[in-house]
Design a protein around this motif. Sequence first.
Motif, PDB file in Angstrom:
ATOM      1  N   ALA A  67      45.165 -34.222 -26.739  1.00  0.00           N
ATOM      2  CA  ALA A  67      44.627 -34.008 -28.033  1.00  0.00           C
ATOM      3  C   ALA A  67      43.769 -34.951 -28.683  1.00  0.00           C
ATOM      4  O   ALA A  67      42.700 -34.789 -28.922  1.00  0.00           O
ATOM      5  CB  ALA A  67      45.638 -33.542 -29.128  1.00  0.00           C
ATOM      6  N   ALA A  68      43.949 -36.221 -28.328  1.00  0.00           N
ATOM      7  CA  ALA A  68      43.281 -37.202 -28.823  1.00  0.00           C
ATOM      8  C   ALA A  68      42.039 -37.514 -27.972  1.00  0.00           C
ATOM      9  O   ALA A  68      40.958 -37.997 -28.353  1.00  0.00           O
ATOM     10  CB  ALA A  68      44.123 -38.608 -28.590  1.00  0.00           C
ATOM     11  N   ALA A  69      41.975 -36.807 -26.755  1.00  0.00           N
ATOM     12  CA  ALA A  69      41.044 -37.059 -25.879  1.00  0.00           C
ATOM     13  C   ALA A  69      39.961 -35.707 -26.073  1.00  0.00           C
ATOM     14  O   ALA A  69      39.081 -35.529 -25.364  1.00  0.00           O
ATOM     15  CB  ALA A  69      41.389 -36.943 -24.298  1.00  0.00           C
ATOM     16  N   TYR A  86      53.966 -36.829 -25.559  1.00  0.00           N
ATOM     17  CA  TYR A  86      53.151 -37.940 -25.353  1.00  0.00           C
ATOM     18  C   TYR A  86      52.043 -37.345 -24.458  1.00  0.00           C
ATOM     19  O   TYR A  86      50.753 -37.330 -24.938  1.00  0.00           O
ATOM     20  CB  TYR A  86      53.727 -38.848 -24.294  1.00  0.00           C
ATOM     21  CG  TYR A  86      52.679 -39.869 -24.034  1.00  0.00           C
ATOM     22  CD1 TYR A  86      52.611 -40.979 -24.648  1.00  0.00           C
ATOM     23  CD2 TYR A  86      51.867 -39.797 -22.730  1.00  0.00           C
ATOM     24  CE1 TYR A  86      51.640 -42.161 -24.555  1.00  0.00           C
ATOM     25  CE2 TYR A  86      51.117 -40.668 -22.546  1.00  0.00           C
ATOM     26  CZ  TYR A  86      50.925 -41.952 -23.190  1.00  0.00           C
ATOM     27  OH  TYR A  86      49.909 -42.868 -23.258  1.00  0.00           O
ATOM     28  N   ALA A  87      52.157 -36.321 -23.660  1.00  0.00           N
ATOM     29  CA  ALA A  87      51.044 -35.469 -22.831  1.00  0.00           C
ATOM     30  C   ALA A  87      50.162 -34.688 -23.843  1.00  0.00           C
ATOM     31  O   ALA A  87      49.049 -34.854 -23.778  1.00  0.00           O
ATOM     32  CB  ALA A  87      51.925 -34.701 -21.672  1.00  0.00           C
ATOM     33  N   VAL A  88      50.900 -33.999 -24.753  1.00  0.00           N
ATOM     34  CA  VAL A  88      50.231 -33.036 -25.635  1.00  0.00           C
ATOM     35  C   VAL A  88      49.182 -33.916 -26.729  1.00  0.00           C
ATOM     36  O   VAL A  88      48.071 -33.763 -27.026  1.00  0.00           O
ATOM     37  CB  VAL A  88      51.152 -32.123 -26.320  1.00  0.00           C
ATOM     38  CG1 VAL A  88      50.430 -31.546 -27.644  1.00  0.00           C
ATOM     39  CG2 VAL A  88      51.733 -31.314 -25.539  1.00  0.00           C
ATOM     40  N   GLU A  89      49.758 -35.178 -27.110  1.00  0.00           N
ATOM     41  CA  GLU A  89      49.109 -36.040 -27.993  1.00  0.00           C
ATOM     42  C   GLU A  89      47.852 -36.811 -27.316  1.00  0.00           C
ATOM     43  O   GLU A  89      47.166 -36.751 -27.939  1.00  0.00           O
ATOM     44  CB  GLU A  89      50.073 -37.302 -28.598  1.00  0.00           C
ATOM     45  CG  GLU A  89      51.288 -36.402 -29.778  1.00  0.00           C
ATOM     46  CD  GLU A  89      52.412 -37.509 -29.741  1.00  0.00           C
ATOM     47  OE1 GLU A  89      52.273 -38.603 -29.320  1.00  0.00           O
ATOM     48  OE2 GLU A  89      53.366 -36.945 -30.627  1.00  0.00           O
ATOM     49  N   MET A 144      52.837 -21.663 -19.191  1.00  0.00           N
ATOM     50  CA  MET A 144      52.831 -21.900 -20.834  1.00  0.00           C
ATOM     51  C   MET A 144      51.489 -22.764 -21.302  1.00  0.00           C
ATOM     52  O   MET A 144      50.763 -23.352 -20.661  1.00  0.00           O
ATOM     53  CB  MET A 144      54.071 -22.736 -21.090  1.00  0.00           C
ATOM     54  CG  MET A 144      55.504 -22.493 -20.343  1.00  0.00           C
ATOM     55  SD  MET A 144      56.222 -21.205 -21.051  1.00  0.00           S
ATOM     56  CE  MET A 144      56.770 -21.791 -22.558  1.00  0.00           C
ATOM     57  N   SER A 145      51.495 -22.579 -22.709  1.00  0.00           N
ATOM     58  CA  SER A 145      50.117 -22.780 -23.362  1.00  0.00           C
ATOM     59  C   SER A 145      50.583 -23.373 -24.449  1.00  0.00           C
ATOM     60  O   SER A 145      51.190 -22.780 -25.215  1.00  0.00           O
ATOM     61  CB  SER A 145      49.265 -21.723 -23.244  1.00  0.00           C
ATOM     62  OG  SER A 145      48.104 -22.298 -24.143  1.00  0.00           O
ATOM     63  N   ILE A 146      49.649 -24.558 -25.052  1.00  0.00           N
ATOM     64  CA  ILE A 146      49.809 -24.969 -26.734  1.00  0.00           C
ATOM     65  C   ILE A 146      48.620 -25.215 -26.942  1.00  0.00           C
ATOM     66  O   ILE A 146      47.740 -25.786 -26.257  1.00  0.00           O
ATOM     67  CB  ILE A 146      50.937 -26.156 -26.580  1.00  0.00           C
ATOM     68  CG1 ILE A 146      51.341 -26.750 -27.944  1.00  0.00           C
ATOM     69  CG2 ILE A 146      50.128 -27.295 -25.756  1.00  0.00           C
ATOM     70  CD1 ILE A 146      52.490 -27.435 -28.021  1.00  0.00           C
ATOM     71  N   ASP A 147      48.279 -25.143 -28.369  1.00  0.00           N
ATOM     72  CA  ASP A 147      47.048 -25.270 -29.005  1.00  0.00           C
ATOM     73  C   ASP A 147      47.101 -26.644 -29.397  1.00  0.00           C
ATOM     74  O   ASP A 147      48.228 -27.120 -29.902  1.00  0.00           O
ATOM     75  CB  ASP A 147      46.844 -24.374 -30.222  1.00  0.00           C
ATOM     76  CG  ASP A 147      45.832 -24.639 -31.171  1.00  0.00           C
ATOM     77  OD1 ASP A 147      44.709 -25.016 -30.346  1.00  0.00           O
ATOM     78  OD2 ASP A 147      45.702 -24.168 -32.185  1.00  0.00           O
ATOM     79  N   LEU A 148      45.868 -27.392 -28.937  1.00  0.00           N
ATOM     80  CA  LEU A 148      45.956 -28.785 -29.465  1.00  0.00           C
ATOM     81  C   LEU A 148      45.130 -29.298 -30.588  1.00  0.00           C
ATOM     82  O   LEU A 148      44.879 -30.335 -30.952  1.00  0.00           O
ATOM     83  CB  LEU A 148      45.326 -29.393 -28.123  1.00  0.00           C
ATOM     84  CG  LEU A 148      45.998 -29.425 -26.796  1.00  0.00           C
ATOM     85  CD1 LEU A 148      45.134 -30.112 -25.733  1.00  0.00           C
ATOM     86  CD2 LEU A 148      47.392 -30.053 -27.063  1.00  0.00           C
ATOM     87  N   THR A 149      44.616 -28.090 -31.351  1.00  0.00           N
ATOM     88  CA  THR A 149      43.659 -28.159 -32.453  1.00  0.00           C
ATOM     89  C   THR A 149      44.299 -28.248 -33.769  1.00  0.00           C
ATOM     90  O   THR A 149      45.547 -27.554 -33.707  1.00  0.00           O
ATOM     91  CB  THR A 149      42.647 -27.441 -32.396  1.00  0.00           C
ATOM     92  OG1 THR A 149      42.948 -26.201 -32.372  1.00  0.00           O
ATOM     93  CG2 THR A 149      41.548 -27.604 -31.330  1.00  0.00           C
TER      94      THR A 149
END
Length: 164
Positions: free
Chosen positions: A118-120, A112-115, A159-164
Amino acid sequence: MGASLSRSFSDQAAPHHVCRTVTAAEELEEHLRIRRSVFVAEQSLFEQTDQDEFDRDPSVHHVLAFADGVPAGTVRLYRYPAPDGERLWKGDRLAVLPEYRHLWLGGPLVRYAVETAAAAGGARMIAYVQLGNVSFFRRLGWSKVGGPVAYVGVPHQQMSIDLT
């Protein structure tokens, strides 16, 4: 002899999970209560409160996870200043009450946080996680950045995650 009133685990319906950003003062209080229970009372990471300047920022997303309508977990996310202007977001204060951990609410909260980030318009999201949770985040698509660092006296891994 009467019929047993207990049911086996396989006979019980799975609980209904919902994650959403808090919208009312009462929900924010529940969010903060869960964090206090986990980070202050259970883990002793903070003495009185884990609240900081981000909790006073109206642009911060405070998220609650509900199990069958009962608040059971939290995560907090916000736009994080990056020196290079990157659209960076940070997630933190991921917490699930002990009596709900068997429901695996951490995954839905992180997703939910990642989505939401990304939506923002976020490009990347970071989090500092306790070392015991690194493999959990890796299974969700996150990558380690650098080595462990101390946060409130406890080793954490960025830690890191790409949102695109």
